[in-house]
Write an enzyme that holds these catalytic residues in place. Structure first.
Site, PDB file in Angstrom:
ATOM      1  N   SER A 128      30.812  43.804  46.457  1.00  0.00           N
ATOM      2  CA  SER A 128      29.727  42.939  47.079  1.00  0.00           C
ATOM      3  C   SER A 128      29.921  41.380  46.372  1.00  0.00           C
ATOM      4  CB  SER A 128      28.301  43.520  46.708  1.00  0.00           C
ATOM      5  OG  SER A 128      27.278  42.455  47.070  1.00  0.00           O
ATOM      6  N   TYR A 153      21.785  46.166  41.543  1.00  0.00           N
ATOM      7  CA  TYR A 153      22.655  46.478  42.700  1.00  0.00           C
ATOM      8  C   TYR A 153      24.022  45.771  42.220  1.00  0.00           C
ATOM      9  CZ  TYR A 153      24.861  45.947  47.189  1.00  0.00           C
ATOM     10  OH  TYR A 153      25.840  45.792  48.141  1.00  0.00           O
TER      11      TYR A 153
END
Length: 336
Positions: A128, A153
């Site tokens: 990501s 995350y």
């Protein structure tokens, strides 16, 4: 690349990747646990389109379950694994951290183990752009430090890259990580801003605009993302004995390991993105301007030079075209 495993196959990106692979004549085995992080009926609708395809097999598997993942790899012989299953979302990780440990850490390890023991030719997995964390230099380059994430995350995605490298080094498993930048388009995730804005504007609700609208995102259309994934799956990393930590980029290694940014490469101001949605809908949004939210970053901007050199990948869909496609799909799917 003949038989491919796609994890997270009922997800936004996973379903589109599976469709592209099937169109290219591949056999696709798709797995997903269909959790209720967001509307399960949307996941089922994506999946139902795939179930109509002759060369598609679906198995309901939670990748955090070691036994189920082992059985999956024992049953099929995968040439390539495209691992997109994960607990997504930055803000959700603030309140529900254990969900990220289960899916993004244990689940990722289970996939690595499956690939290792079945000698998969190439593992492509989702990282990501959030790994860039506190970085302020833009565009983000894969040789930048990513040691200061601002959400759990992001920390799990950085961990995925580290775990993959260890398997590439120890077991000669070719791995490629892809750092996605703000993917949007038809069939998108309901927890992401493009979907939320579209829904709320249509319903006459007020949209929340973080950092008073002074934010930038490298919005990347879903078809461009999928094209990049499918292309890089054919580019298998190899060992490079001349590489060293001192002289090489962190995105490569002496092991068969690589990491790429995958984005549009042209950041858009949040207010300009909202204006495009307003224009496509023909409705002016009711706006609530607020401060920056925990876990958010000010600007994302991808340098995709490495990916272009490896695959010829170059995004094609501009903002106006992409937003119109999202809005048209939303109106059709939800009958509004």
């Amino acid at each position: 690349m003949n038989q491919v495993l796609v994890t997270g196959v009922s997800g936004f990106i996973g379903s589109k990747v599976a469709t592209q692979l099937l169109d290219k004549g591949m056999s696709v085995i798709g797995v997903d646990c269909l959790n209720d992080y967001y509307d399960v009926s949307l996941k089922e609708a994506r999946l139902n389109l795939l179930l109509e395809e002759e060369n598609f097999i679906f198995s309901k598997v939670d990748i955090s379950c070691r036994e189920l993942v082992t059985e999956l790899f024992d049953e099929y012989k995968f040439d390539v694994v495209i691992h997109l299953a994960a607990q997504a979302g930055v803000r959700y990780s603030i309140d529900n951290p254990m969900a990220y440990a289960d899916s993004n850490l244990i689940g990722h390890l289970n996939i690595l183990e499956g690939c290792r023991h079945s000698k998969v030719k190439h593992l492509v997995y989702a990282s990501s752009s959030s790994v860039y964390g506190l970085n302020q230099k833009t565009p983000f380059e894969t040789n930048d430090s990513v040691d200061h994430p601002v959400s759990l995350y992001a920390a799990t995605k950085k961990s995925n890259e580290l775990m993959a490298h260890s398997y590439s080094h120890l077991y000669d498993l070719p791995t490629t990580g892809l750092r996605f930048f703000t993917v949007y388009g038809p069939w998108g995730r309901p927890d992401m801003a493009p979907f939320i804005f579209t829904k709320k504007i249509l319903e006459g609700q007020t949209i929340d605009i973080n950092n008073n609208g002074d934010m930038w995102r490298d919005f990347t259309y879903i078809d461009d993302i999928v094209e990049g994934i499918v292309r890089i799956a054919d580019v298998i990393p190899t060992r490079n004995d001349k590489w060293t930590v001192e002289t090489g980029t962190p995105a490569t290694s002496s092991a068969p390991y690589s990491v790429y940014n995958i984005g549009h490469g042209s950041p858009v101001n949040l207010m300009d993105f909202i204006k495009e949605i307003e224009s496509a809908l023909g409705i002016e949004a009711k706006k609530n301007f607020r401060e920056m939210q925990p876990g958010d970053v000010y600007k994302t901007y991808a340098d995709t030079t490495d990916l272009f050199e490896a695959t010829g990948y170059k995004p094609k869909v501009g903002l106006k075209e992409g937003v119109k496609a999202l809005v048209d799909w939303y109106r059709d799917f939800y009958k509004v």
